[in-house]
Write an enzyme that holds these catalytic residues in place. Structure first.
Site, PDB file in Angstrom:
ATOM      1  N   HIS A 245      42.455  47.716  39.026  1.00  0.00           N
ATOM      2  CA  HIS A 245      41.441  48.058  38.329  1.00  0.00           C
ATOM      3  C   HIS A 245      40.737  49.551  38.399  1.00  0.00           C
ATOM      4  CE1 HIS A 245      37.949  46.146  40.473  1.00  0.00           C
ATOM      5  NE2 HIS A 245      37.332  47.116  40.081  1.00  0.00           N
TER       6      HIS A 245
ATOM      7  N   ASP B 173      44.936  42.046  41.302  1.00  0.00           N
ATOM      8  CA  ASP B 173      43.961  43.137  41.229  1.00  0.00           C
ATOM      9  C   ASP B 173      44.273  44.067  42.601  1.00  0.00           C
ATOM     10  OD1 ASP B 173      42.622  45.200  40.562  1.00  0.00           O
ATOM     11  OD2 ASP B 173      40.553  43.976  40.961  1.00  0.00           O
TER      12      ASP B 173
ATOM     13  N   SER C 164      34.601  48.233  44.523  1.00  0.00           N
ATOM     14  CA  SER C 164      35.998  47.598  44.276  1.00  0.00           C
ATOM     15  C   SER C 164      36.987  48.557  45.095  1.00  0.00           C
ATOM     16  CB  SER C 164      36.047  48.137  42.667  1.00  0.00           C
ATOM     17  OG  SER C 164      35.718  46.919  42.201  1.00  0.00           O
ATOM     18  N   GLY C 165      38.247  47.784  45.139  1.00  0.00           N
ATOM     19  CA  GLY C 165      39.108  48.510  46.041  1.00  0.00           C
ATOM     20  C   GLY C 165      38.980  48.509  47.623  1.00  0.00           C
TER      21      GLY C 165
END
Lengths: 27, 267
Positions: free
Chosen positions: B41, B91, B186-187
């Site tokens: 994402h 994801d 995120s990530g």
């Protein structure tokens, strides 16, 4: 925010270094 | 990261900052000289690949340090199940850099958890430059937090239905002390210490807020994707390198601001 800057002053090691190891150890 | 603390330089040498149009938007990890692991994402299909910058060897987002290296993105591979079976399922993204990372004491790869990894009795940490409070405070220095893993059945129970947290996901968070990841992490990684070897077991993916105790953070389960990661690392050609003539032109171009900086520093 960091600026775009293609620099590489880091000391090179063997590119095939072992994964998952770091040089400082937590207690 | 909520409830964490500043990380020392070199403690998380695989941590990456993903910038988009000049701003930190996500984390990531170094998995080898050319490849970064992150969340799909962070690289949504409508984003322009040329507007991404990848920084390694960074601790303070305000400063380029002695070990910092900057990279452009050559290729982004999103997992084929991304958003297919779940709004944020699959994801995970592989990001190939245009040039190779030079490893150092502060820049090193993390290991990818194998499909059969045993996650019982392991100590795990998350890191990132995401929000440090739900009010939107952002940190300057990389934050670290120790988070316990939460079993999939318990996590499904907390989120209200088994279909909300799928088998390609993993939950973690200290729900009693409100220590968890938040927007901007995120990530980034969830890594665990296996006899002094650090394995990445999760990629920060989603959650319901950052501070609701009953909703732990949800990560992409790396062991579920490790064969896919290995396949693309082995079968994707390395990026084409600039021709010698072009390299000379690039060198001539960058020498101008460097010279200007040298002159300015003498004033």
């Amino acid at each position: 925010v960091a600026h775009r800057r293609p620099l590489s002053e880091a000391r090179a090691l063997n590119p095939h270094v072992a994964c998952g190891h770091r040089y400082i150890q937590g207690k | 990261i909520v409830g964490g603390m500043d990380a020392l330089e070199g403690k998380w040498p695989w941590q990456v900052s993903v910038h988009y149009r000049g701003f930190h938007i996500c984390g990531g990890t170094i998995i080898d000289e050319y490849w970064i692991l992150s969340a799909a994402h962070c690289f949504d299909r409508d984003k322009n690949i040329e507007a991404f910058d990848i920084y390694v060897g960074l601790v303070d987002l305000r400063f380029v340090g002695n070990h910092t290296q900057w990279f452009e993105v050559n290729k982004v591979i999103l997992h084929p199940t991304y958003e297919v079976y779940h709004p944020v399922g699959g994801d995970i993204a592989l990001v190939q850099l245009k040039s190779r990372i030079v490893f150092s004491d502060s820049v090193l790869p993390v290991c990818i958890a194998p499909p059969d990894v045993n996650l019982h009795n392991v100590t795990c940490w998350s890191t990132g430059w995401g929000l440090i409070s739900p009010q939107g405070r952002v940190p300057e220095k990389l934050q670290e937090v120790r988070v316990p893993l939460i079993s999939l059945p318990l996590c499904q129970l907390l989120y209200g239905h088994p279909s909300h947290v799928m088998s390609d996901m993993l939950c973690a968070g200290d729900i009693w002390n409100v220590r968890t990841v938040c927007e901007g992490d995120s990530g980034g990684p969830l890594v665990c210490d296996f006899n002094h070897t650090w394995l990445q077991v999760g990629v920060v993916s989603w959650g319901r807020g950052c501070t609701y105790p009953m909703y732990p953070a949800v990560y992409a389960r790396v062991s579920y994707f490790s064969k896919w990661i290995q396949y693309y690392r082995e079968h994707t050609p390395l990026p084409s390198q600039p021709l010698p003539a072009l390299s000379l032109m690039v060198g001539a171009t960058v020498s101008v601001p460097v010279t200007m900086l040298a002159v300015l520093s003498m004033l």
